[in-house]
Write an enzyme that holds these catalytic residues in place. Sequence first.
Site, PDB file in Angstrom:
ATOM      1  N   CYS A 163       0.843  -1.059   0.191  1.00  0.00           N
ATOM      2  CA  CYS A 163       0.076  -0.151   0.114  1.00  0.00           C
ATOM      3  C   CYS A 163       1.070   1.133  -0.079  1.00  0.00           C
ATOM      4  CB  CYS A 163      -1.040  -0.126   1.256  1.00  0.00           C
ATOM      5  SG  CYS A 163      -2.283   0.961   0.890  1.00  0.00           S
ATOM      6  N   HIS A 179      -3.790  -5.569   0.559  1.00  0.00           N
ATOM      7  CA  HIS A 179      -3.292  -5.688   1.619  1.00  0.00           C
ATOM      8  C   HIS A 179      -3.222  -7.317   2.076  1.00  0.00           C
ATOM      9  CE1 HIS A 179      -2.603  -1.982   4.077  1.00  0.00           C
ATOM     10  NE2 HIS A 179      -3.681  -1.499   3.222  1.00  0.00           N
ATOM     11  N   GLU A 229      -1.768  -9.037   4.323  1.00  0.00           N
ATOM     12  CA  GLU A 229      -1.752  -9.672   5.594  1.00  0.00           C
ATOM     13  C   GLU A 229      -3.264  -9.781   6.290  1.00  0.00           C
ATOM     14  OE1 GLU A 229      -1.329  -5.032   5.948  1.00  0.00           O
ATOM     15  OE2 GLU A 229      -0.953  -6.760   4.383  1.00  0.00           O
TER      16      GLU A 229
END
Length: 506
Positions: free
Chosen positions: A76, A164, A166
């Site tokens: 990001c 993202h 994660e």
Amino acid sequence: MILVLDFGSQYTQLIARRVRELDVYCEIHPYHYRPDETGHIRGVILSGSPFSVRDSGSPRPDLNWIGEEIPVLGICFGAQLITMMHGGEVQASSTREYGRALLSYVAAGEPLFDHIEEQSQVWMSHADTITRLPDKYCLIARTNDIGVAAFRSPDSKIFGLQFHPEVYHTPRGKELLKNFVVDICGCSQSWTPESFISSTVDGLRRRIGTDRVVLGLSGGVDSSVAATLLHEAIGKQLHCIFVDNGLLRKNEFEEVLLSYGDMGLNVRGVRASEHFLDALRGISDPEVKRKAIGRVFIEVFEREAKKISEVHWLAQGTIYPDVIESVSVKGPSVTIKSHHNVGGLPDIMNLKVVEPLNSLFKDEVRRVGRSLGISSHILDRHPFPGPGLGIRILGEVTGEKVKALQEVDHIFIGALKSSGWYHKVWQAAAILLPVQSVGVMGDERTYENTVVLRAVESTDGMTADWVHLPYDLLADVSNRIINNVKGVNRVVYDISSKPPATIEWE
């Protein structure tokens, strides 16, 4: 190891947790961190950020120390920073992309996207967008709305992701991170609970030698695992002190002491409830209550520790989130709450500090505890705040209020255990409000206290959702509380999530 540079994203800890779940060691440091040497670093991940990379005040660290041989993954903001640093362009997007998106294009043969196909779901959270890649950089993924969802440098050492990987909402994100960490960076997946125990025990023996160590036990997971690790390393050189501050759960002091005795730990139990209640008299402010409880704990602990001769070390159950949250991206963190561990004691008693768990997340502490053979009775306990019921009684704390709340808590937690819900809940609590309301008991009107029941599900306490407990269970608990706890005539259930609410009320 993998180094994560934190630019202030709410997801930074999740990046490290996902890497750790791959059995690869990982550390988080502020974005301006410069390691003394880089030989042990196999890759660097740049986190997201609440800042816009286009703002003049946004983080702009010198990353030249990374060198050309260490792979870099920007996520990001990190991807946008890489883009601008190498001559690309980032602009405010006409189409902001938040939430779920699908990859409409994935370049073939790209190692970062190995086994990740087009139409895979990803999670976006950004207002800026990459409009032009640096010269010779390659587009490797896009979505229907975002032209650049992922890219790489010509030599495949630098990668950027606009989404993202994660978060749980990117289902193949962990696989993508594995492609980077294991295949591209070449990390071995050898950081296991067993390897941690072996290296930590050896390190503790070398560091402590024949010195004595004192540790303040709380009955919780962190201090129990820290004590067991130290016991493995130095045996009877470890002296544990368990203080009854009068703010524990019902019968907890006796039950915890019994558990520690079965573990072979050298533990001294100290009853000191009167000292804590005296210090809390007339205090209503939550932060002042925490400081009062912390101050008295230090006084009691210091007095008891001085009865042990030749102590040179103070052990603490500090875990990695405590370390991370003590260092913010742009300076000291804002104080959300005080009274962590036994702050101030090392200086007062002239002791060196040892924190054997300060590189572990909470779930990793439990994994280590299981490998050490600690019983599930201790490891699966819900988190319990250091100040105990002192911050679950809103307003002034008195002995009468503590006794009432202990009974309420005992009924609630007991019902969760007997119904099978205890292990489905990350943390449950009962809170006594400084609120009285009208009720009817028999033929009499009452004007008595209100209690709140709270149950949340979470992974690490950073975020939490309220648990949808069955109505019949809540009804039964409410009925038993009102019928059995004198002074309570109303029970309510907290359906707030974190954020915006916190798990505890104070």
